[in-house]
Design an enzyme around this catalytic site. Structure first.
Site, short mmCIF file in Angstrom:
data_model
loop_
_atom_site.label_atom_id
_atom_site.label_comp_id
_atom_site.label_asym_id
_atom_site.label_seq_id
_atom_site.Cartn_x
_atom_site.Cartn_y
_atom_site.Cartn_z
N HIS A 225 0.80 -1.23 0.00
CA HIS A 225 0.00 0.00 0.00
C HIS A 225 0.83 1.28 0.00
O HIS A 225 0.27 2.36 0.20
CB HIS A 225 -0.90 0.06 1.24
N LYS B 24 -8.46 14.08 4.93
CA LYS B 24 -7.64 12.86 4.93
C LYS B 24 -6.59 13.04 6.01
O LYS B 24 -6.50 14.13 6.60
CB LYS B 24 -7.01 12.61 3.57
N ARG B 25 -5.79 11.99 6.27
CA ARG B 25 -4.71 12.18 7.24
C ARG B 25 -3.84 13.36 6.81
O ARG B 25 -3.68 13.61 5.61
CB ARG B 25 -3.87 10.90 7.31
N LYS C 245 0.72 14.42 1.24
CA LYS C 245 -0.64 14.67 0.75
C LYS C 245 -0.85 16.17 0.45
O LYS C 245 -1.83 16.57 -0.13
CB LYS C 245 -1.67 14.19 1.77
N THR D 286 -8.63 6.61 -1.73
CA THR D 286 -9.96 6.05 -1.96
C THR D 286 -11.02 7.13 -1.73
O THR D 286 -12.14 7.01 -2.22
CB THR D 286 -10.24 4.84 -1.05
N LYS E 200 -14.82 8.27 -3.41
CA LYS E 200 -16.04 8.57 -2.65
C LYS E 200 -16.60 9.94 -3.07
O LYS E 200 -17.81 10.10 -3.23
CB LYS E 200 -15.75 8.57 -1.14
O1 DL6 Z 1 -4.74 1.08 -0.31
C1 DL6 Z 1 -5.37 1.79 0.67
C2 DL6 Z 1 -4.60 3.04 1.00
C3 DL6 Z 1 -4.31 3.88 -0.21
O2 DL6 Z 1 -5.51 4.30 -0.79
C4 DL6 Z 1 -3.47 5.08 0.17
O3 DL6 Z 1 -3.09 5.77 -0.97
C5 DL6 Z 1 -2.24 4.62 0.92
O4 DL6 Z 1 -1.53 5.73 1.42
C6 DL6 Z 1 -2.61 3.71 2.07
N1 DL6 Z 1 -1.39 3.16 2.58
C7 DL6 Z 1 -1.12 3.02 3.85
C8 DL6 Z 1 0.20 2.39 4.11
N2 DL6 Z 1 0.44 2.33 5.44
N3 DL6 Z 1 1.13 1.47 5.89
N4 DL6 Z 1 1.71 0.67 6.19
O5 DL6 Z 1 -1.86 3.35 4.73
O6 DL6 Z 1 -3.39 2.63 1.61
#
Ligand code: DL6
Length: 821
Positions: free
Chosen positions: A363, A555-556, A561, A666, A670
């Site tokens: 991820h 988002k976080r 980001k 994601t 949405k």
């Molecule tokens: O795949 C789900 C999500 C992605 O949509 C985000 O882009 C990505 O930042 C996130 N990845 C994480 C990795 N953390 N760790 N370990 O959260 O995954």
């Protein structure tokens, strides 16, 4: 669909009421005259839950009887949010529940509000897992989630004087109505100890791990109802408990307090979710969490397999295990240990079964997020596992050596053990070596991992092992539940089949030019903006005008980001507006810039960005010149239930990560599914969203992923060029107009003198340009509505149902197994 399958739903309102009253009076020991919203929520939940449990039992029985292949999704995070609304919609009980509780003087919406979010995750990764369990059930796959039952989920965020302050999220104060405690299902898990070598009766040299501390993992089950099906799957979460209640020896010696200390220590293992997103903290307690969870889950899985009395060679025909990132990678080692040490299978035979069983999803490409464990820590906590890792590594490196003789550099690059001080075990490498498929989560990301962090492994294994499965979101929660107004409007034109099969949205496109439909569409958007405005007013007192353009980034908070790019752009707009006459200002598109998201508690730069946003809000929202032009809001404590209010209200949302850094995203999906347009970089799933909805319907800007490394190189050796507009913004901040400029020095310096790793300076002008186009386009409401309708109609691909089918076909080789009435 509904006729064919049944979840044992309520036949009518009265039936619901009977169950509701029964729970008020017996489960809660209250009476209807002494029942507040919280008690009413609990009674309604338990009434619905009972129905789920019946269907859950039937589903599990069917899967056991038919001995069908099952999927196990191992995720350290499941960001489920609230359950009641979702369960009512999936069981079709919402209408009866609404009418039923109304007769007793309650509003169903108020009851729904009583439920605390099950916030057992940080962000995208955990929410993806939650969407996936919904889709596994809805698509009738026999699939379980396995995770940890944290008592404290992601912290609650307070904003005090503009700063983030963390408070504990104890979500179990009133227990969880959705939880089925399984005290009878427990597994003893060992830590520490030593490895004993011995020779068995047949003269084979064997090893056995013993003598360590034992902690007990105890199961809790959470039923996961599918939509339009009678399948109810299971989410099993483990809690750590002491294996012994307390130390009798100490107790008898009069040391009562210390006699319970072991209990307290054991319980801390699963107590708290680590609040890091895309960051590896390397703490021993985290390693303990990971091992307790995977060891308990594998014990459960193997026990279930053994009941089938099948030979071991059939293990991968019956079981697929998906690793959600590297967090559960120890499961590979644990299964090999079970096979070799406990079941005494030959190494090679065992290893082939292990590899066939596991799939690994990556991820992230961010180096700071790639998990590594110090070898001394592994050696101390899991001595036998470290030996097995060494053996896995040895056999793998022998394979590499045979394929690429004498390439020592390659051997050291792909070795699981990094030769640093101390040595580190690279978990992503172990996950690749121990899985038969490795997938990224969006096309661009899956290509990138093959070209960058896993390049050597592509050379070793060939490209077929590495595939893409683009993420998806569940249309149940993210459209039907979060935005019933839009869901109903869509259904009025094309029927409600899209909730189950999102590709049916394509039938909506023919209404994109229908002016009456456009008006209704924008009316729904307006309503949802009013709802968000009400939330913002109640939280912060700031009054938003729903006619203004709502620009949202939730988002976080993370430098990659680039919320800093957004807020620096807002400051630029503010400075520009201030220089205009009132007449000129009135001609500008009035805007609301809304932010939300949590920073990891120890992430200084992200916390500075939050402070900057809040300080800008304070100045802008109190400036009478801005009254009808600009508002800046930071929504405190962004979580799943707030997302359900915020996402349907966007006109524009921001997905503006430095190209190549956001694996997928994601929330971009949405927002578009809810009729918002997006401004974004050519990154993650934005690329595929563009392909699906068309370039004319998205505002893309910025440098591309394959330019980023060269630009960083230039920054490093030639310095950063801050353009005129960005410099103006820096000057404004440094003038003290927002408060003490010292607070932001590190943030501004990271851009101007610190190499600008995230390319804020390089993308700033293009970002402003894209925002300028948006301001212009937003004025043409009809065209805006048309773009919005067309975009929604082309979003079918982004359903998590499709993603789950891709996993089932491409990785798990598992078939749906519907439970019929
Ligand atoms: O795949 C789900 C999500 C992605 O949509 C985000 O882009 C990505 O930042 C996130 N990845 C994480 C990795 N953390 N760790 N370990 O959260 O995954």
């Amino acid at each position: 669909i509904w006729k064919k399958f049944s979840l044992g739903e309520f036949g009518d309102k009265q039936e619901f009421q009977q169950e509701f009253v029964r729970h008020v009076e017996t489960s809660l020991a209250r009476s209807l005259y002494n029942c507040d919203d919280l008690a009413a929520y609990q009674a309604a939940s338990q009434a619905v839950r009972d129905r789920l449990v019946v269907a859950w039992n039937r589903t599990q029985q069917k899967h056991t009887l038919t001995d069908t292949k099952r999927v196990y999704y191992l995720s350290l995070e499941f960001l489920m949010g609230r359950a009641l609304d979702n369960a009512m919609l999936n069981t079709r009980t919402k209408q009866y529940a609404r009418e039923g509780v109304k007769d007793f003087g309650f509003r169903l919406e108020d009851l729904i509000e009583q439920e605390p979010d099950a916030a057992l995750g940080n962000g995208g990764l955990g929410r993806l897992a939650a969407c996936f369990v919904d889709s596994l059930a809805s698509e009738n796959y026999p699939g379980w989630g396995y995770g940890l039952r944290y008592e404290y989920g992601i912290f609650k965020q307070k904003i005090i004087d503009g700063y983030q302050v963390e408070q504990p999220d104890y979500w179990l104060t009133y227990g969880s109505s959705w939880e089925i405690p399984r005290n009878e299902i427990s597994v003893d898990i060992m830590f520490y100890g030593y490895v004993r070598h011995y020779t068995d009766d047949e003269g084979v040299h064997r090893r056995c791990w013993e003598g360590g501390d034992v902690v007990r993992a105890v199961a809790s089950d959470f039923p996961v109802p599918g939509y339009g099906t009678a399948n109810v799957n299971n989410l099993r979460l483990w809690s750590s408990k002491p294996a012994q209640e307390f130390d009798f020896a100490k107790f008898n010696a009069g040391d009562y307090i210390n006699s319970v200390s072991e209990q307290q220590r054991a319980e801390t293992i699963s107590a708290v979710l680590y609040p890091n997103d895309n960051f590896d903290s390397g703490k021993e307690l985290r390693l303990k969490q990971q091992y307790l969870w995977v060891a308990a889950s594998l014990n459960d899985i193997v026990r279930r397999f053994k009941k089938s009395k099948r030979p071991w060679r059939e293990f991968p025909e019956q079981i697929a295990i998906q690793l959600n990132d590297t967090h559960p990678t120890l499961a590979i080692v644990e299964l090999q240990r079970i096979f070799v040490d406990l079941e005494q299978l030959p190494w090679k035979e065992a290893w082939d079964l292990v590899v066939e069983t596991f799939g690994y999803t990556n991820h992230t490409v961010l180096p700071e997020a790639l998990e590594k464990w110090p070898v001394p820590m592994l050696e101390n906590l899991l001595p036998r596992h470290l030996e097995i890792i060494y053996d896995i590594n040895l056999y793998f490196l022998q394979e590499v050596e045979a394929k690429f003789p004498n390439d020592r550099e390659l051997l050291s690059r792909v070795s699981i053990i990094e030769e640093s001080q101390p040595q580190q075990a690279r978990m992503a490498y172990l996950a690749i070596i121990g899985s038969h498929k490795v997938n990224g989560v969006a096309e661009l990301h899956s290509d990138l991992i093959k070209k960058t962090i896993f390049k050597d492994f592509v050379a070793v294994y060939g490209g077929d092992k590495f595939i893409n499965v683009t993420n998806g979101i569940t249309p149940r929660r993210w459209l039907h539940q979060a935005n019933p107004e839009l869901s109903d409007l869509i259904a009025s034109k094309i029927g409600s089949g899209f909730v189950k099969d999102l590709s049916e949205l394509r039938h909506l496109e023919k209404f994109a030019d229908d002016e009456d439909f456009q008006r209704q569409w924008m009316l729904v958007k307006h309503k949802r903006k009013e709802k968000l405005a009400a939330l913002v007013k109640s939280q912060s007192g700031v009054v938003l005008n729903p006619d203004h353009l709502f620009d949202i980034q939730v988002k976080r908070i993370h430098e990659y980001k680039r919320q800093q790019l957004n807020i620096l752009g807002v400051i630029h707009r503010y400075v520009e507006l201030k220089q205009m006459s009132p007449e000129e200002r009135r001609k500008m598109t009035p805007r609301v810039s809304l932010f939300g998201g949590k920073s990891a508690p120890g992430y200084y730069m992200a916390k500075t960005i939050i402070k900057l946003i809040n300080d800008v809000g304070k100045v802008v929202n109190n400036d009478p010149d801005m009254f009808d032009s600009l508002k800046v809001v930071f929504v405190e404590d962004y979580n799943v239930s707030k997302a359900e209010i915020i996402i349907p209200a966007s006109d524009i949302s921001e997905h503006i990560s430095t190209a190549g850094t956001e694996a997928s995203g994601t929330s971009n999906m949405k927002f578009v599914l809810n009729g918002g347009l997006i401004i974004g970089t050519v990154d993650g799933a934005n690329v595929e969203i563009t392909r699906e909805i068309g370039e004319d319907n998205i505002y893309l800007f910025g440098h591309l992923a394959d330019e980023v490394e060269d630009i960083r190189h230039k920054h490093k050796y030639g310095g950063v060029q801050v353009g005129k507009k960005l410099q103006q913004v820096f000057d404004f901040i440094q003038s003290g107009a927002l408060g003490d400029p010292e607070i932001y020095t590190s943030l501004l310096h990271s851009i101007k003198y610190g190499g600008d790793y995230y390319l804020v300076s390089d993308d700033f002008d293009a970002y402003l340009e894209a925002q300028h186009t948006i301001n212009h386009d937003f004025k043409d409401t009809k065209e805006w509505a048309r773009k919005s309708i067309v975009s929604v109609s082309r979003m079918g691909f982004f359903s998590s149902d499709r993603a789950i089918r891709d996993y089932a076909e491409g990785i798990w080789n598992v078939e749906p197994s519907p439970v019929e009435e």
